[in-house]
Design an enzyme around this catalytic site. Structure first.
Site: not given
Ligand code: NAP
Length: 291
Positions: A106-107, A130, A65, A156, A67, A15
């Site tokens: 998240t925001d 979401y 999550a 973001w 996402t 992630g």
């Molecule tokens: N990215 C943003 O801009 C953002 C903004 C606000 C809040 N957030 C929050 O920050 C947190 C981390 O986000 P992130 O951007 O790091 O997310 P991400 O890169 O999309 O990573 C999510 C992780 O969840 C795993 N995952 C997703 N679906 C899965 C499933 N069905 N079974 C098992 N594992 C699964 C992914 O594994 P794979 O790699 O194998 O898919 C990855 O390791 C989340 O809570 C998100 O809501 C993110």
């Protein structure tokens, strides 16, 4: 010498947040088990319980999550399973095992109608599946009244190890003479490595709770793009458009800048400006812009 603290980072191997968090916690001396779905299914209570019993972490950090903000509109059950049911299950497990829990949100829990940075005490009102499922996850955890629960709302994100808005936009900017990017949504661009450092600061402060954790400053997607293109030294024009010119399935808040005063009061740390963090990402992680 005291034993190293242990953290089980769900999503830590693949992630965006998980990879940065794993690196920063290891640098701080934590023994980290960085789990991916190849190791076990994070939504399976039995599988997570086996991992907890074997590794005996002080903390579980949940970065897993659903996402895919737009896809969630047509897959609400899958989004709810990962964004609500999974944290609720982890919360119960952490309560039963006496383990701390760090969870990210998240925001997009806000509707964007405010025009000053959102506080933790502001009323959420998500506009998307979401956002609704992430808010339901927060609430399920808060209801459990855990003694050692940290919920960090962030926003973001850009950073190493996984495709993100900035890496995608820079890929497009290399190929195209111009990009049209939305200018009427404003938020808090945030570097995943900084988010990981700020997570560690909260752990060290031993100050559980709900926090907004983002880099300082604000930007529209268009401003973030223009800055990234300039820092990377690319020759691409960036034009501002309105959201209605780029319709997507999920509604986003027009304004979702987060206020980090509560985080600073707890840790003594003031998040650095996103523009500075973006330079680190572009120069150091992507190796662009310095030739
Ligand atoms: N990215 C943003 O801009 C953002 C903004 C606000 C809040 N957030 C929050 O920050 C947190 C981390 O986000 P992130 O951007 O790091 O997310 P991400 O890169 O999309 O990573 C999510 C992780 O969840 C795993 N995952 C997703 N679906 C899965 C499933 N069905 N079974 C098992 N594992 C699964 C992914 O594994 P794979 O790699 O194998 O898919 C990855 O390791 C989340 O809570 C998100 O809501 C993110």
């Amino acid at each position: 010498m005291s034993a190293a603290r242990r953290a089980l980072v769900l999503g830590g191997a693949t992630g965006l947040v998980g990879q940065s968090l794993t690196r920063i916690l290891r640098e701080a001396g934590f023994d980290v088990l960085a789990a991916s779905r190849a190791d076990f299914n994070p939504a399976s209570k039995d599988a997570v319980e086996r991992a907890v019993d074997a590794f005996r972490p002080d903390f579980i950090c949940n970065t897993v999550a659903y996402t895919a903000v737009d896809l969630a509109e047509s897959e609400p059950d899958q989004a709810a399973a990962l964004n609500k049911a999974l944290p609720a299950m982890l919360g119960r497990l952490c309560r039963d095992k006496g383990v701390g829990l760090i969870h990210y949100s998240t925001d997009f829990v806000f509707d964007g109608k405010k025009n000053a940075p959102y506080l933790e005490t502001d009323q959420p009102n998500p506009r998307s599946v979401y956002g609704k499922t992430k808010l339901a996850g927060e609430r399920a955890l808060l209801e459990l009244a855990l003694g050692n629960l940290y919920i960090l709302r962030t926003a973001w994100l850009f950073g190493p190890g996984k495709n993100n808005f900035v890496s995608k936009i820079l890929g497009l900017a290399k190929e195209r003479p111009a990009l049209n990017v939305v200018h009427d949504q404003r938020g808090s661009p945030t570097y995943s490595a900084d988010l990981a450092r700020y997570t560690l600061a909260l752990i060290e402060a031993a100050s559980p709770g709900l926090y907004h954790v983002v880099n300082s400053g604000r930007a529209s997607w268009c401003e973030l793009t223009a800055e990234a293109v300039a820092v990377a030294g690319l020759d691409c024009r960036v034009e501002a458009i309105t959201t209605d010119k780029y319709p997507l399935p999920a509604k986003r808040p027009a304004y979702s800048v987060l206020d980090t005063a509560k985080f600073t009061a707890a840790t003594g740390v003031t998040p650095r400006p996103w523009v500075q963090a973006l330079r680190d990402y572009v120069y150091r992680d992507l190796n662009l812009g310095l030739e």
